[in-house]
Write a protein that holds these residues in place. Structure first.
Motif, PDB file in Angstrom:
ATOM      1  N   LYS A  12      -3.878   0.535  -4.100  1.00 19.03           N
ATOM      2  CA  LYS A  12      -4.373   1.059  -5.375  1.00 19.03           C
ATOM      3  C   LYS A  12      -4.702  -0.095  -6.327  1.00 19.03           C
ATOM      4  O   LYS A  12      -4.043  -1.142  -6.310  1.00 19.03           O
ATOM      5  CB  LYS A  12      -3.308   1.951  -6.018  1.00 19.03           C
ATOM      6  N   ASN A  13      -5.695   0.136  -7.169  1.00 21.00           N
ATOM      7  CA  ASN A  13      -5.944  -0.818  -8.248  1.00 21.00           C
ATOM      8  C   ASN A  13      -4.820  -0.768  -9.272  1.00 21.00           C
ATOM      9  O   ASN A  13      -4.492  -1.760  -9.916  1.00 21.00           O
ATOM     10  CB  ASN A  13      -7.281  -0.521  -8.915  1.00 21.00           C
ATOM     11  N   PRO A  35       0.796  -1.236   0.000  1.00 22.33           N
ATOM     12  CA  PRO A  35       0.000   0.000   0.000  1.00 22.33           C
ATOM     13  C   PRO A  35       0.827   1.284   0.000  1.00 22.33           C
ATOM     14  O   PRO A  35       2.021   1.295   0.296  1.00 22.33           O
ATOM     15  CB  PRO A  35      -0.773  -0.120   1.310  1.00 22.33           C
ATOM     16  N   LEU A  36       0.145   2.378  -0.303  1.00 22.51           N
ATOM     17  CA  LEU A  36       0.638   3.723  -0.037  1.00 22.51           C
ATOM     18  C   LEU A  36       0.227   4.097   1.384  1.00 22.51           C
ATOM     19  O   LEU A  36      -0.644   3.460   1.989  1.00 22.51           O
ATOM     20  CB  LEU A  36       0.001   4.730  -1.005  1.00 22.51           C
ATOM     21  N   TYR A  37       0.826   5.155   1.907  1.00 23.97           N
ATOM     22  CA  TYR A  37       0.357   5.712   3.174  1.00 23.97           C
ATOM     23  C   TYR A  37       0.129   7.202   2.965  1.00 23.97           C
ATOM     24  O   TYR A  37       1.071   7.986   2.817  1.00 23.97           O
ATOM     25  CB  TYR A  37       1.372   5.476   4.294  1.00 23.97           C
ATOM     26  N   ILE A  38      -1.153   7.578   2.914  1.00 22.26           N
ATOM     27  CA  ILE A  38      -1.531   8.959   2.608  1.00 22.26           C
ATOM     28  C   ILE A  38      -2.675   9.367   3.533  1.00 22.26           C
ATOM     29  O   ILE A  38      -3.622   8.608   3.747  1.00 22.26           O
ATOM     30  CB  ILE A  38      -1.977   9.109   1.135  1.00 22.26           C
ATOM     31  N   LEU A  80       8.881 -12.599  -9.523  1.00 25.65           N
ATOM     32  CA  LEU A  80       7.983 -11.604  -8.955  1.00 25.65           C
ATOM     33  C   LEU A  80       8.026 -11.671  -7.437  1.00 25.65           C
ATOM     34  O   LEU A  80       7.792 -12.734  -6.841  1.00 25.65           O
ATOM     35  CB  LEU A  80       6.552 -11.843  -9.454  1.00 25.65           C
ATOM     36  N   LEU A  81       8.337 -10.545  -6.806  1.00 27.82           N
ATOM     37  CA  LEU A  81       8.325 -10.475  -5.346  1.00 27.82           C
ATOM     38  C   LEU A  81       6.952 -10.096  -4.826  1.00 27.82           C
ATOM     39  O   LEU A  81       6.414 -10.729  -3.920  1.00 27.82           O
ATOM     40  CB  LEU A  81       9.354  -9.440  -4.866  1.00 27.82           C
ATOM     41  N   THR A  82       6.373  -9.059  -5.389  1.00 29.13           N
ATOM     42  CA  THR A  82       5.074  -8.571  -4.964  1.00 29.13           C
ATOM     43  C   THR A  82       4.617  -7.508  -5.942  1.00 29.13           C
ATOM     44  O   THR A  82       5.292  -7.255  -6.951  1.00 29.13           O
ATOM     45  CB  THR A  82       5.156  -7.993  -3.525  1.00 29.13           C
ATOM     46  N   ASN A  83       3.494  -6.904  -5.671  1.00 32.20           N
ATOM     47  CA  ASN A  83       2.985  -5.800  -6.496  1.00 32.20           C
ATOM     48  C   ASN A  83       2.880  -4.545  -5.637  1.00 32.20           C
ATOM     49  O   ASN A  83       2.443  -4.603  -4.481  1.00 32.20           O
ATOM     50  CB  ASN A  83       1.621  -6.167  -7.091  1.00 32.20           C
ATOM     51  N   ILE A  84       3.260  -3.431  -6.215  1.00 33.00           N
ATOM     52  CA  ILE A  84       3.372  -2.178  -5.486  1.00 33.00           C
ATOM     53  C   ILE A  84       2.312  -1.199  -5.976  1.00 33.00           C
ATOM     54  O   ILE A  84       2.139  -1.008  -7.187  1.00 33.00           O
ATOM     55  CB  ILE A  84       4.767  -1.556  -5.672  1.00 33.00           C
TER      56      ILE A  84
END
Length: 480
Positions: free
Chosen positions: A18-19, A8-11, A32-36
Motif C-alpha cells: 500500500k502507499n 505487504p498485505l495479503y488479500i 525504525l525496523l520497516t514500514n507496514i
C-alpha cells in the motif's frame, strides 16, 4: 531488514503493498525496523469476500488433507526455528530464550491442530428413546462456519496466532488475520508458510494496520461468521456490542493471583512465582500480579521472592543471558511507572524495583498495597507484583474473587480436601493447584469469566467453537 522496505498485505490471493503505510519501531531503541502497509475498510471487505471463496475451496479438502497442511506448517517452523525466534525477538522485544520457547509451543500448537482435524465427528441420536421416534435414524455432523476473523495481540505473535489460525483450518474455515500493529512481521511470515504448506490461496487473508480503522467490516460484514479476539477489555466489549449474532471468543484481561498456604515449600514456590510474575516483563495475559501469602510465612516468602527477583538480568533481548527486556513501547513503560508511583503515593512500599530506563522497567515487588490501586485491581501488563498477607484461607479466596477479572488462579496447598474446596470457590476460568497461574499448555481449555471474557481456546476447544452442529434424520418406517 531494510528500513525502506514496505511490508505487504495479503488479500485475494495476492501480496499487495500500500502507499498508505505506518512505521514499525523497535521496542529496544525505537529505531525504525520497516514500514507496514496499512489496510483500510475497502481492503478488509475485499479480504472477507475473497476469504469466502477460500472457504469454498478449503471445505472441499478432506480432514486428512487439512491435517497434512497443518503438519507441514509445523515442519516448516521446525526446520528454521532460530529464524522465526529472531523475528519474535526483533518485533516484540521478547528475550531470545523466551522467543525460542514460544516458537516451540507454536510448533506444538499446529501439531495439535493437525490431530484435531482428524477427530471432528458427530453423534448418533437414540431416536427411539422418546415416543414417536421408533424406526428413525438420527445423527449429527459438524460443519465449518465459513469466514473467521482472528484479531491477535503483540505478546505471543506466533503462538496466539496459531491458537486461532490452526483450529480454524482444522475445522475447515477460512481466516482473515489481523495481527497487532507492533507485531505484523511474524504474521506475514506465517502467511507465507501457510501458502507453502498447501493452504488454498484465498483461505488466508492478512490485513495489517490500525484496529480502529479496519474493525467495522470485521464486526458487521454478513459473511463473517465468527470473531476470535485476544486483547483489551474495552475493545472486547466493543466487539461484543457490535458483532450481533456472530459467534465470538473473547480472551481479555486479567490480574492473576496465587494463594500460598503455610504447608507449602516456600522457597520452591517463591522461585516459581518469580518466573511467573516477570517473564517477558509481565506482558503475559496470565502473568502473576497478586500474591496472597499466609501470615505465618509472609516475611519468609517476601524475603526469598525479593532476593530471587534481584538476580534477574536486564538487557537487550538478543542476549542469551537476558531475563528482563524492554516493554513493548515507551507508552507502556510510562503507564507502568505512573501506576507504581500512584501506588507508592497511596502507601505502597517498594521492596525492590520501582523504576527503569531505556524502556526496561525493573521487576518490581510491592507490599502494603491498597487493593483498589491500579497495580492490584487492574491489569498491569508489566513487571509489577503486589504481595499481601492473610490469616485464613477463606479470606484469601475472597480477596482473589474481589476482582473484575477471572482468567487463571493458582493455589499452593497440600491438603487435598481444602484444595478442591478452594478451587470450587475461586471465580476463575482455570484453577491450578500447586502451580502458578501463568502455567499454560496448548491443549487444555483456556479462557476466563467476568471481564476476562468468554469462550475457550486450547486447540480442541477452539475447534469446537469454530463448528456448527447439523442434525440429520432418516425415517425408515415403511408404514408411514
Amino acid at each position: 531488514m531494510m528500513q525502506e522496505e514496505i511490508q505487504p498485505l495479503y488479500i485475494g490471493g495476492k501480496w499487495m503493498k500500500k502507499n498508505d503505510t505506518y512505521p514499525l519501531y523497535s521496542p529496544v531503541d525505537n529505531s525504525l525496523l520497516t514500514n507496514i502497509s496499512a489496510a483500510d475498510e475497502a481492503d478488509v471487505v475485499q479480504a472477507i469476500e475473497s476469504a469466502q471463496r477460500g472457504f469454498s475451496a478449503l471445505k472441499q479438502k478432506s480432514s486428512l488433507e487439512r491435517s497434512q497442511i497443518l503438519e507441514r506448517v509445523s515442519s516448516l517452523l521446525e526446520a528454521d526455528k532460530e529464524k522465526w525466534s529472531n523475528i519474535i525477538c526483533i518485533e516484540a522485544g521478547k528475550p531470545i530464550r523466551d522467543a525460542r520457547a514460544e516458537l516451540e509451543r507454536t510448533i506444538t500448537t499446529y501439531k495439535l491442530a493437525a490431530e484435531e482435524a482428524k477427530r471432528i465427528h458427530g453423534d448418533m441420536i437414540p431416536m427411539d428413546a422418546v415416543a414417536g421416534g421408533a424406526n428413525r435414524i438420527g445423527f449429527t455432523a459438524k460443519e465449518p462456519l465459513g469466514v473467521v476473523c482472528a484479531i491477535t495481540p503483540f505478546n505471543f505473535p506466533f503462538n496466539l496466532v496459531a491458537h486461532k489460525v490452526g483450529p480454524a483450518i482444522a475445522a475447515g474455515n477460512a481466516i482473515v488475520l489481523k495481527p497487532a500493529e507492533q507485531t505484523p512481521l511474524s504474521a506475514i511470515r506465517l502467511t507465507e508458510l501457510l501458502l507453502e504448506a498447501g493452504l488454498p490461496k484465498e483461505a488466508i487473508q492478512l490485513v495489517t494496520g490500525s484496529g480502529k480503522r479496519v474493525s467495522k467490516p470485521m464486526l458487521e460484514h454478513y459473511l463473517v461468521k465468527k470473531i476470535s479476539f485476544t486483547g483489551s477489555v474495552p475493545v472486547g466489549k466493543e466487539i461484543k456490542a457490535k458483532a450481533g449474532l456472530k459467534k465470538t471468543t473473547l480472551e481479555l484481561g486479567s490480574n492473576s493471583a496465587v494463594i500460598i498456604e503455610p504447608d507449602s515449600n516456600i522457597e520452591n514456590v517463591a522461585n516459581r512465582c518469580v518466573r511467573a510474575a516477570f517473564a517477558y516483563s509481565g506482558q503475559v495475559c496470565i502473568s502473576l500480579q497478586r500474591i496472597y501469602v499466609h501470615h505465618k510465612v509472609f516475611e519468609q516468602f517476601v524475603d526469598i521472592f525479593a532476593k530471587e527477583t534481584k538476580k534477574l538480568k536486564q538487557g537487550l533481548p538478543q542476549k542469551e543471558t537476558t531475563d528482563i527486556g524492554p516493554m513493548i513501547s515507551p507508552q507502556a513503560f510510562a503507564r507502568v511507572d505512573e501506576w507504581v508511583n500512584e501506588a507508592k503515593a497511596d502507601g505502597a512500599v517498594v521492596v525492590t524495583g520501582g523504576k527503569g530506563e531505556n524502556n526496561i522497567y525493573e521487576p518490581t515487588v510491592l507490599i502494603k498495597v491498597n487493593p483498589k490501586a491500579k497495580v492490584s485491581c487492574e491489569e498491569v501488563f508489566g513487571p509489577v507484583v503486589s504481595i499481601y498477607p492473610y490469616e485464613h484461607l477463606q479470606e484469601a479466596i475472597a480477596n482473589v474473587n474481589d476482582s473484575s477479572f477471572g482468567l487463571h488462579t493458582g493455589i499452593f496447598i497440600n491438603d487435598i480436601t481444602k484444595a478442591f474446596q478452594a478451587a470450587k470457590a475461586i471465580q476463575s476460568g482455570g484453577v491450578l493447584i500447586n502451580e502458578v497461574p501463568t502455567f499454560r499448555l496448548d491443549h487444555f481449555p483456556y479462557g476466563g469469566v467476568k471481564e476476562s471474557g468468554y469462550g475457550r481456546e486450547g486447540v480442541k476447544y477452539a475447534v469446537e467453537e469454530m463448528l456448527e452442529t447439523k442434525f440429520y434424520m432418516i425415517n425408515v418406517n415403511e408404514e408411514e
